[in-house]
Design a protein around this motif. Structure first.
Motif, PDB file in Angstrom:
ATOM      1  N   THR A 183      39.752  40.138  -0.572  1.00  0.00           N
ATOM      2  CA  THR A 183      40.527  39.401  -1.566  1.00  0.00           C
ATOM      3  C   THR A 183      39.755  38.232  -2.167  1.00  0.00           C
ATOM      4  O   THR A 183      40.121  37.738  -3.219  1.00  0.00           O
ATOM      5  CB  THR A 183      41.838  38.865  -0.958  1.00  0.00           C
ATOM      6  OG1 THR A 183      41.524  38.042   0.171  1.00  0.00           O
ATOM      7  CG2 THR A 183      42.748  40.008  -0.540  1.00  0.00           C
ATOM      8  N   ASP A 184      38.713  37.781  -1.481  1.00  0.00           N
ATOM      9  CA  ASP A 184      37.929  36.645  -1.944  1.00  0.00           C
ATOM     10  C   ASP A 184      36.456  37.036  -1.991  1.00  0.00           C
ATOM     11  O   ASP A 184      35.904  37.483  -0.997  1.00  0.00           O
ATOM     12  CB  ASP A 184      38.119  35.444  -1.013  1.00  0.00           C
ATOM     13  CG  ASP A 184      39.567  35.028  -0.941  1.00  0.00           C
ATOM     14  OD1 ASP A 184      40.249  35.484  -0.004  1.00  0.00           O
ATOM     15  OD2 ASP A 184      40.020  34.292  -1.819  1.00  0.00           O
ATOM     16  N   LEU A 185      35.832  36.851  -3.136  1.00  0.00           N
ATOM     17  CA  LEU A 185      34.451  37.272  -3.326  1.00  0.00           C
ATOM     18  C   LEU A 185      33.604  36.083  -3.769  1.00  0.00           C
ATOM     19  O   LEU A 185      33.892  35.439  -4.774  1.00  0.00           O
ATOM     20  CB  LEU A 185      34.380  38.380  -4.380  1.00  0.00           C
ATOM     21  CG  LEU A 185      33.013  38.941  -4.707  1.00  0.00           C
ATOM     22  CD1 LEU A 185      32.367  39.585  -3.482  1.00  0.00           C
ATOM     23  CD2 LEU A 185      33.135  39.949  -5.833  1.00  0.00           C
ATOM     24  N   ASP A 186      32.573  35.767  -2.993  1.00  0.00           N
ATOM     25  CA  ASP A 186      31.661  34.679  -3.317  1.00  0.00           C
ATOM     26  C   ASP A 186      30.337  35.269  -3.771  1.00  0.00           C
ATOM     27  O   ASP A 186      29.585  35.811  -2.968  1.00  0.00           O
ATOM     28  CB  ASP A 186      31.463  33.793  -2.086  1.00  0.00           C
ATOM     29  CG  ASP A 186      30.611  32.569  -2.386  1.00  0.00           C
ATOM     30  OD1 ASP A 186      29.988  32.521  -3.469  1.00  0.00           O
ATOM     31  OD2 ASP A 186      30.572  31.665  -1.537  1.00  0.00           O
ATOM     32  N   ALA A 226      43.599  48.097 -12.759  1.00  0.00           N
ATOM     33  CA  ALA A 226      44.734  48.050 -11.838  1.00  0.00           C
ATOM     34  C   ALA A 226      44.235  48.350 -10.431  1.00  0.00           C
ATOM     35  O   ALA A 226      43.389  49.215 -10.240  1.00  0.00           O
ATOM     36  CB  ALA A 226      45.794  49.070 -12.258  1.00  0.00           C
ATOM     37  N   GLY A 227      44.721  47.634  -9.478  1.00  0.00           N
ATOM     38  CA  GLY A 227      44.335  47.871  -8.096  1.00  0.00           C
ATOM     39  C   GLY A 227      43.186  47.009  -7.614  1.00  0.00           C
ATOM     40  O   GLY A 227      42.784  47.099  -6.464  1.00  0.00           O
ATOM     41  N   CYS A 228      42.629  46.166  -8.471  1.00  0.00           N
ATOM     42  CA  CYS A 228      41.563  45.267  -8.048  1.00  0.00           C
ATOM     43  C   CYS A 228      42.152  44.296  -7.028  1.00  0.00           C
ATOM     44  O   CYS A 228      43.100  43.574  -7.332  1.00  0.00           O
ATOM     45  CB  CYS A 228      40.982  44.508  -9.237  1.00  0.00           C
ATOM     46  SG  CYS A 228      39.700  43.336  -8.754  1.00  0.00           S
ATOM     47  N   PRO A 229      41.602  44.252  -5.790  1.00  0.00           N
ATOM     48  CA  PRO A 229      42.207  43.467  -4.723  1.00  0.00           C
ATOM     49  C   PRO A 229      41.874  41.977  -4.760  1.00  0.00           C
ATOM     50  O   PRO A 229      42.449  41.201  -4.006  1.00  0.00           O
ATOM     51  CB  PRO A 229      41.612  44.097  -3.459  1.00  0.00           C
ATOM     52  CG  PRO A 229      40.262  44.555  -3.888  1.00  0.00           C
ATOM     53  CD  PRO A 229      40.455  45.012  -5.313  1.00  0.00           C
ATOM     54  N   LEU A 230      40.974  41.560  -5.630  1.00  0.00           N
ATOM     55  CA  LEU A 230      40.487  40.186  -5.585  1.00  0.00           C
ATOM     56  C   LEU A 230      41.508  39.165  -6.062  1.00  0.00           C
ATOM     57  O   LEU A 230      42.195  39.361  -7.057  1.00  0.00           O
ATOM     58  CB  LEU A 230      39.221  40.052  -6.426  1.00  0.00           C
ATOM     59  CG  LEU A 230      38.024  40.854  -5.943  1.00  0.00           C
ATOM     60  CD1 LEU A 230      36.864  40.687  -6.913  1.00  0.00           C
ATOM     61  CD2 LEU A 230      37.623  40.438  -4.543  1.00  0.00           C
ATOM     62  N   LEU A 231      41.572  38.062  -5.312  1.00  0.00           N
ATOM     63  CA  LEU A 231      42.394  36.922  -5.688  1.00  0.00           C
ATOM     64  C   LEU A 231      41.536  35.766  -6.174  1.00  0.00           C
ATOM     65  O   LEU A 231      41.954  34.998  -7.029  1.00  0.00           O
ATOM     66  CB  LEU A 231      43.248  36.467  -4.504  1.00  0.00           C
ATOM     67  CG  LEU A 231      44.223  37.494  -3.940  1.00  0.00           C
ATOM     68  CD1 LEU A 231      44.925  36.937  -2.710  1.00  0.00           C
ATOM     69  CD2 LEU A 231      45.236  37.905  -4.993  1.00  0.00           C
TER      70      LEU A 231
END
Length: 99
Positions: free
Chosen positions: A42-45, A66-71
């Protein structure tokens, strides 16, 4: 290397910023495909990876799917120019989940 990282992690925080030379822009396409199949991340650095406009544009394409899990996504110090920022801004307008 990106496939191995995403395939092994059960951690929602992916940090891909400590590799020498960073992630080449072309690897963003592979990263994008893998993120779509990973509901845990959910979090990408991606800080300090020299993504540039090409990498930012490819990442922007994934953020609109649609469906991209990143917050959250950290893109600081990536040498992103006007074209990349425009693509990311457009993606953020379409993505209702990203914070």
């Amino acid at each position: 290397p990106v496939q191995q990282l995403l395939g092994r992690t059960a951690d929602p925080f992916l940090v891909l910023s400590d590799r020498p030379g960073g992630i080449p822009a072309l690897s963003c396409a592979a990263l994008a495909r893998l993120l779509m199949g990973n509901s845990v991340a959910t979090d990408l650095d991606l800080a300090s990876n020299k993504l540039g406009d090409v990498g930012a544009t490819r990442l922007a394409e994934v953020l609109t799917l649609a469906g991209c899990p990143l917050l959250t996504v950290n893109l600081c110090s990536n040498k992103i120019g006007d074209q990349g920022f425009t693509a990311l801004a457009d993606a953020l307008c379409e993505n209702c989940v990203l914070q």
